[in-house]
Structures are given as C-alpha cells and as structure tokens.
Design a protein around this motif. Sequence first.
Motif, PDB file in Angstrom:
ATOM      1  N   UNK A 176      20.955 -17.025 -46.926  1.00 44.01           N
ATOM      2  CA  UNK A 176      20.226 -15.848 -46.469  1.00 44.01           C
ATOM      3  C   UNK A 176      19.204 -16.213 -45.389  1.00 44.01           C
ATOM      4  N   UNK A 177      18.571 -17.359 -45.571  1.00 41.37           N
ATOM      5  CA  UNK A 177      17.633 -17.842 -44.563  1.00 41.37           C
ATOM      6  C   UNK A 177      18.364 -18.168 -43.263  1.00 41.37           C
ATOM      7  N   UNK A 178      19.557 -18.764 -43.382  1.00 42.10           N
ATOM      8  CA  UNK A 178      20.355 -19.091 -42.205  1.00 42.10           C
ATOM      9  C   UNK A 178      20.758 -17.830 -41.437  1.00 42.10           C
ATOM     10  N   UNK A 202      20.703 -24.606 -37.144  1.00 47.89           N
ATOM     11  CA  UNK A 202      20.538 -23.656 -38.239  1.00 47.89           C
ATOM     12  C   UNK A 202      20.838 -24.330 -39.571  1.00 47.89           C
ATOM     13  N   UNK A 203      21.912 -25.115 -39.608  1.00 46.48           N
ATOM     14  CA  UNK A 203      22.321 -25.780 -40.846  1.00 46.48           C
ATOM     15  C   UNK A 203      21.224 -26.696 -41.379  1.00 46.48           C
ATOM     16  N   UNK A 204      20.697 -27.541 -40.517  1.00 44.60           N
ATOM     17  CA  UNK A 204      19.671 -28.495 -40.938  1.00 44.60           C
ATOM     18  C   UNK A 204      18.378 -27.774 -41.308  1.00 44.60           C
ATOM     19  N   UNK A 241      23.155 -30.323 -45.489  1.00 46.51           N
ATOM     20  CA  UNK A 241      23.258 -31.704 -45.033  1.00 46.51           C
ATOM     21  C   UNK A 241      23.758 -31.802 -43.599  1.00 46.51           C
ATOM     22  N   UNK A 242      24.659 -30.883 -43.227  1.00 48.90           N
ATOM     23  CA  UNK A 242      25.168 -30.872 -41.851  1.00 48.90           C
ATOM     24  C   UNK A 242      25.855 -29.529 -41.582  1.00 48.90           C
ATOM     25  N   UNK A 243      26.360 -29.370 -40.366  1.00 45.61           N
ATOM     26  CA  UNK A 243      26.990 -28.104 -39.967  1.00 45.61           C
ATOM     27  C   UNK A 243      28.249 -27.818 -40.781  1.00 45.61           C
ATOM     28  N   UNK A 244      29.035 -28.852 -41.069  1.00 40.62           N
ATOM     29  CA  UNK A 244      30.273 -28.674 -41.824  1.00 40.62           C
ATOM     30  C   UNK A 244      29.993 -28.137 -43.226  1.00 40.62           C
ATOM     31  N   UNK A 245      28.978 -28.692 -43.858  1.00 38.41           N
ATOM     32  CA  UNK A 245      28.598 -28.225 -45.195  1.00 38.41           C
ATOM     33  C   UNK A 245      28.132 -26.774 -45.151  1.00 38.41           C
ATOM     34  N   UNK A 246      27.357 -26.442 -44.161  1.00 35.70           N
ATOM     35  CA  UNK A 246      26.861 -25.074 -43.987  1.00 35.70           C
ATOM     36  C   UNK A 246      28.007 -24.084 -43.823  1.00 35.70           C
ATOM     37  N   UNK A 247      28.946 -24.396 -42.943  1.00 36.40           N
ATOM     38  CA  UNK A 247      30.076 -23.494 -42.686  1.00 36.40           C
ATOM     39  C   UNK A 247      30.930 -23.321 -43.934  1.00 36.40           C
TER      40      UNK A 247
END
Length: 237
Positions: free
Chosen positions: A195-197, A210-212, A217-223
Amino acid sequence: MLKIQNDIFLITSKYQNTQFKPHFHDTYSFALITDGECVVNFKNKTIHYKKNDFRIINPYEIHYVKSGIWGYKSVVFEKSFVNSITKEIINKENIIFKNKINSTKLNSLFLKMYEKQEENIYFFFEELLSFSKEIKLPKITLKKSIEYIDENFTQKIKLENLADLEHISKYHFLRLFKNQTGLTPHQYIIIKRLNFALELMKKEKNLAYVAVRAGFSDQSHFIKEFKKVFGFTPKEK
C-alpha cells in the motif's frame, strides 16, 4: 538433503523395493508420502502408507521398512527444537505423535514449511497437536505490536520482538495476530509495504527505488508480491 538451519533438515527421496534394517533416530521425522506406497514395521505394529498419507517417526522409535515403491518429502527436526515449539504451544515436551495421520490441512501446512518461514512451522505444529489436545489462548489485544508494525513496516521486523511487546510467546502472538487481523504478521507487513508502494508510485516511476523504499529486498521481490496481491505487475498498472 538440504540443511536450512542447525536443527532442521529437508529431504526429498524415492525408493524402489528398498528394505531398511531395524533402526531408530534421535530426531523427529515428519514425512508426506508423495508417490506409491510402503509398509513400515514398528515394535508392536505394522502400518501401510500410501500417497498423501502423513508419516511420523518419533525419537528412538525402532522401525524398519519392509517393502514398497514410494517417494516422500520429509522434514527432520532435532528433538530439542520440537520440544521448544510444543512447550510454547501446550507447555509440554517429549510428545509422542501418532505414526500415521490423514489430513489435507496438515499436508498443506507441512508443505508450506518448505518455504522456510518461521510462522509456517508454528501453524504446522498447532495443527499436528490439535489431533490430541484443544488449545485455548488468552484474550489479548495486540495494540502495541500493531502500532509498532504500522510505524516500522519498511524495516526488518522480528517475530520475537513483536511478541515481546505484548509479553507473550512467539507462538501465542502469532496465533492471536492471525485471529485478530485475519493475516499472519508476515502477510500484514507485506500488505502495508504494498500500500505504501502504491502511494510512492503516484510520483515515482523508478520501481527499484520504490521497492527498496517500501522495504522489499529488491525490485524482483516487490513485483512478485505485488502480482500475488493485486493480480497484475506494477508495469501493467
């Protein structure tokens, strides 16, 4: 065999008409039969296991495999580790579990332990122990821990620290949190971060940033987490 920490092992194996001599382990061995069937002889009984049966070997329990063609996934715990978990849940140690259990829910929770998340281990043992004992929990409102998560969700938060805020064990905290919010602490933190992202993405197009910033941990984890919750990737939004 994959060692994931000092007192836990993961095993995946297949056997074809392999026989084992009588022996015992000083560990707890939990296994889900994934294929075929086998016959295991214990001291005073013989048990036939088939696909989707859940098999338990307790410490120092003499047993041997008589016959079968079977595959299984197994998690092996040191006795001291299991004692620490059962003591938190029902204040008892050295539990002797049933050697065979048929439960779709238990099987599902067992497989989730392969994700190596601590909370999955607690849920597995809670379900396993429920076959012999009802668990009653105290009425506690988790105000302090939820406020702490809400203020620090972008940082790494340890389960034991949250439990300490409420002055209860990790197990009781985990169980109460799930009852009160409908989510595990890990899931709750992920939702807060997503939600923050979403707010950050209104102005910021760099997904790695945005992810960090949101605590991933990284963009891949976020996506990956974003798609699991919202059904599409940030790039498709």
